[in-house]
Scaffold this motif. Structure first.
Motif, PDB file in Angstrom:
ATOM      1  N   LEU A  32       0.850  -1.190   0.000  1.00  0.00           N
ATOM      2  CA  LEU A  32       0.000   0.000   0.000  1.00  0.00           C
ATOM      3  C   LEU A  32       0.881   1.233   0.000  1.00  0.00           C
ATOM      4  O   LEU A  32       1.702   1.428   0.899  1.00  0.00           O
ATOM      5  CB  LEU A  32      -0.912   0.041   1.228  1.00  0.00           C
ATOM      6  N   GLY A  33       0.714   2.067  -1.018  1.00  0.00           N
ATOM      7  CA  GLY A  33       1.411   3.345  -1.078  1.00  0.00           C
ATOM      8  C   GLY A  33       0.414   4.478  -1.005  1.00  0.00           C
ATOM      9  O   GLY A  33      -0.609   4.459  -1.690  1.00  0.00           O
ATOM     10  N   VAL A  34       0.703   5.452  -0.155  1.00  0.00           N
ATOM     11  CA  VAL A  34      -0.147   6.637  -0.033  1.00  0.00           C
ATOM     12  C   VAL A  34       0.658   7.851  -0.472  1.00  0.00           C
ATOM     13  O   VAL A  34       1.815   8.016  -0.077  1.00  0.00           O
ATOM     14  CB  VAL A  34      -0.649   6.828   1.412  1.00  0.00           C
ATOM     15  N   SER A  35       0.047   8.702  -1.284  1.00  0.00           N
ATOM     16  CA  SER A  35       0.702   9.920  -1.754  1.00  0.00           C
ATOM     17  C   SER A  35       0.364  11.081  -0.831  1.00  0.00           C
ATOM     18  O   SER A  35      -0.815  11.398  -0.630  1.00  0.00           O
ATOM     19  CB  SER A  35       0.255  10.252  -3.184  1.00  0.00           C
ATOM     20  N   CYS A  36       1.383  11.686  -0.264  1.00  0.00           N
ATOM     21  CA  CYS A  36       1.208  12.858   0.587  1.00  0.00           C
ATOM     22  C   CYS A  36       2.516  13.639   0.549  1.00  0.00           C
ATOM     23  O   CYS A  36       3.569  13.080   0.853  1.00  0.00           O
ATOM     24  CB  CYS A  36       0.841  12.451   2.013  1.00  0.00           C
ATOM     25  N   ASP A  37       2.460  14.903   0.191  1.00  0.00           N
ATOM     26  CA  ASP A  37       3.664  15.666  -0.131  1.00  0.00           C
ATOM     27  C   ASP A  37       4.150  16.589   0.972  1.00  0.00           C
ATOM     28  O   ASP A  37       5.159  17.276   0.796  1.00  0.00           O
ATOM     29  CB  ASP A  37       3.425  16.506  -1.390  1.00  0.00           C
ATOM     30  N   SER A  38       3.449  16.603   2.089  1.00  0.00           N
ATOM     31  CA  SER A  38       3.835  17.528   3.146  1.00  0.00           C
ATOM     32  C   SER A  38       3.201  17.092   4.459  1.00  0.00           C
ATOM     33  O   SER A  38       2.155  16.433   4.468  1.00  0.00           O
ATOM     34  CB  SER A  38       3.384  18.957   2.794  1.00  0.00           C
ATOM     35  N   GLY A  39       3.829  17.469   5.549  1.00  0.00           N
ATOM     36  CA  GLY A  39       3.239  17.268   6.855  1.00  0.00           C
ATOM     37  C   GLY A  39       2.535  18.517   7.346  1.00  0.00           C
ATOM     38  O   GLY A  39       2.122  18.598   8.504  1.00  0.00           O
ATOM     39  N   ASN A  40       2.377  19.473   6.435  1.00  0.00           N
ATOM     40  CA  ASN A  40       1.776  20.768   6.758  1.00  0.00           C
ATOM     41  C   ASN A  40       0.454  20.927   6.014  1.00  0.00           C
ATOM     42  O   ASN A  40       0.418  20.851   4.783  1.00  0.00           O
ATOM     43  CB  ASN A  40       2.747  21.890   6.385  1.00  0.00           C
ATOM     44  N   ARG A  41      -0.616  21.145   6.747  1.00  0.00           N
ATOM     45  CA  ARG A  41      -1.941  21.245   6.124  1.00  0.00           C
ATOM     46  C   ARG A  41      -2.018  22.365   5.099  1.00  0.00           C
ATOM     47  O   ARG A  41      -2.581  22.193   4.009  1.00  0.00           O
ATOM     48  CB  ARG A  41      -3.005  21.480   7.201  1.00  0.00           C
ATOM     49  N   GLU A  42      -1.467  23.513   5.435  1.00  0.00           N
ATOM     50  CA  GLU A  42      -1.556  24.670   4.537  1.00  0.00           C
ATOM     51  C   GLU A  42      -0.820  24.400   3.226  1.00  0.00           C
ATOM     52  O   GLU A  42      -1.302  24.771   2.148  1.00  0.00           O
ATOM     53  CB  GLU A  42      -0.981  25.915   5.218  1.00  0.00           C
ATOM     54  N   THR A  43       0.328  23.744   3.325  1.00  0.00           N
ATOM     55  CA  THR A  43       1.087  23.425   2.114  1.00  0.00           C
ATOM     56  C   THR A  43       0.296  22.476   1.219  1.00  0.00           C
ATOM     57  O   THR A  43       0.249  22.644  -0.007  1.00  0.00           O
ATOM     58  CB  THR A  43       2.442  22.794   2.476  1.00  0.00           C
ATOM     59  N   LEU A  44      -0.337  21.484   1.805  1.00  0.00           N
ATOM     60  CA  LEU A  44      -1.135  20.545   1.022  1.00  0.00           C
ATOM     61  C   LEU A  44      -2.277  21.262   0.306  1.00  0.00           C
ATOM     62  O   LEU A  44      -2.589  20.961  -0.854  1.00  0.00           O
ATOM     63  CB  LEU A  44      -1.697  19.444   1.923  1.00  0.00           C
ATOM     64  N   GLN A  45      -2.904  22.208   0.980  1.00  0.00           N
ATOM     65  CA  GLN A  45      -3.989  22.959   0.346  1.00  0.00           C
ATOM     66  C   GLN A  45      -3.462  23.776  -0.826  1.00  0.00           C
ATOM     67  O   GLN A  45      -4.102  23.852  -1.875  1.00  0.00           O
ATOM     68  CB  GLN A  45      -4.660  23.863   1.380  1.00  0.00           C
ATOM     69  N   LEU A  46      -2.301  24.400  -0.651  1.00  0.00           N
ATOM     70  CA  LEU A  46      -1.704  25.177  -1.733  1.00  0.00           C
ATOM     71  C   LEU A  46      -1.336  24.291  -2.919  1.00  0.00           C
ATOM     72  O   LEU A  46      -1.446  24.697  -4.074  1.00  0.00           O
ATOM     73  CB  LEU A  46      -0.466  25.921  -1.234  1.00  0.00           C
TER      74      LEU A  46
END
Length: 283
Positions: free
Chosen positions: A104-118
């Motif tokens: 199982l691979g999950v894509s997530c590019d940041s540990g920061n909520r605001e960065t993910l929204q941007l």
């Protein structure tokens, strides 16, 4: 026969519930296959000698009858893998699919909520939800005896290259972290690519920031633009092999019309690049 250690990446759908600005898998001109045809392609790939199949998208869990296709793939002998944004995974899904899933691979590019929204990766809840997904996997493996290899995929861009994600990554209890340099693909993401593009030096800075993670059991797989080129065996949503040679996608004839062998001859693939990016690995 094709080397059984190679992975085929089947991008089942272009549909996605996130809007990542750097995404290079829109597949704007491709149609979607019905389950029967997708299952036939999976069978053809297995007959040809492939042993590992990775389902991707878009968001693969948006593909109709995805669970059925995954279970079928496992039944006919594939090592099964998924790359997902995780948003549609809940505890019931994990319980149902665990016996049929190897990776199982999950894509997530940041540990920061605001960065993910941007970045366009959802509304920022992916940080907490990604943690829950891997926790559910761990709990189910303990309960049922299933063995699921866990990995995280992250794309390094102008918005996150200075970030230290170490605490977030350590909290996931994963085996493998694939770290990609954002890649420009003509016809997919070139319009706004300057908003995300980073230099090789900035990419190296991100890798250096996280160089201490292996001592916590996290294997970091770095993929810069050169290693991502022609190092993936990919099938698009319309059932054609395709490659990213020369910064754009080229596709084969439909696999179900010409067969796996002939379709493979029509695209570029470098086994050397596949090996250099650590494509061969045990779980």
């Amino acid at each position: 026969m094709i080397n059984s250690g190679l992975t085929v990446n089947f991008h089942l759908t272009k549909n996605c519930n996130f809007r990542c600005g750097f995404c290079f898998a829109h597949f704007k001109q491709t149609a979607h296959l019905e389950y029967k045809n997708s299952a036939s392609i999976v069978q053809e790939l297995r007959n040809f000698g492939f042993r590992k199949i990775n389902f991707a998208g878009g968001e693969p869990l948006l593909y109709r009858n995805f669970n059925l296709l995954l279970k079928y793939s496992k039944k006919i002998g594939f090592i099964t893998s998924i790359i997902t944004n995780g948003s549609r995974i809940d505890q019931n899904w994990v319980k149902d699919i665990a016996p049929h899933l190897d990776i199982l691979g999950v894509s997530c590019d940041s540990g920061n909520r605001e960065t993910l929204q941007l970045l366009g990766r959802g509304n920022g809840t992916s940080v907490d939800h990604t943690k829950r997904v891997f926790e559910w996997i761990d709990e189910e493996c303990i309960k049922s005896g299933a063995r699921i290899y866990k990995k995280l995929n992250s794309v390094v861009t102008k918005l996150n290259w200075k970030e230290n994600m170490s605490d977030f990554v350590k909290s996931l209890n994963i085996h493998r972290w694939k770290v990609f340099q954002v890649l420009r693909i003509e016809g997919e993401n070139e319009m706004n690519f300057s908003d995300y593009q980073i230099s090789n030096e900035e990419y190296s800075f991100f890798l250096k920031t996280h160089s201490g993670l292996p001592k916590y059991g996290v294997k970091i797989i770095a993929e810069d633009n050169s290693l991502m080129t022609n190092s993936y065996l990919m099938v698009n949503p319309s059932g054609r092999f395709y490659d990213n040679n020369s910064g754009r996608y080229y596709e084969s004839d439909p696999i179900l019309e010409v067969g796996v062998e002939k379709a493979l001859q029509q695209i570029h693939f470098s086994k050397e690049n596949f090996t250099q990016r650590n494509g061969f690995y045990s779980i």
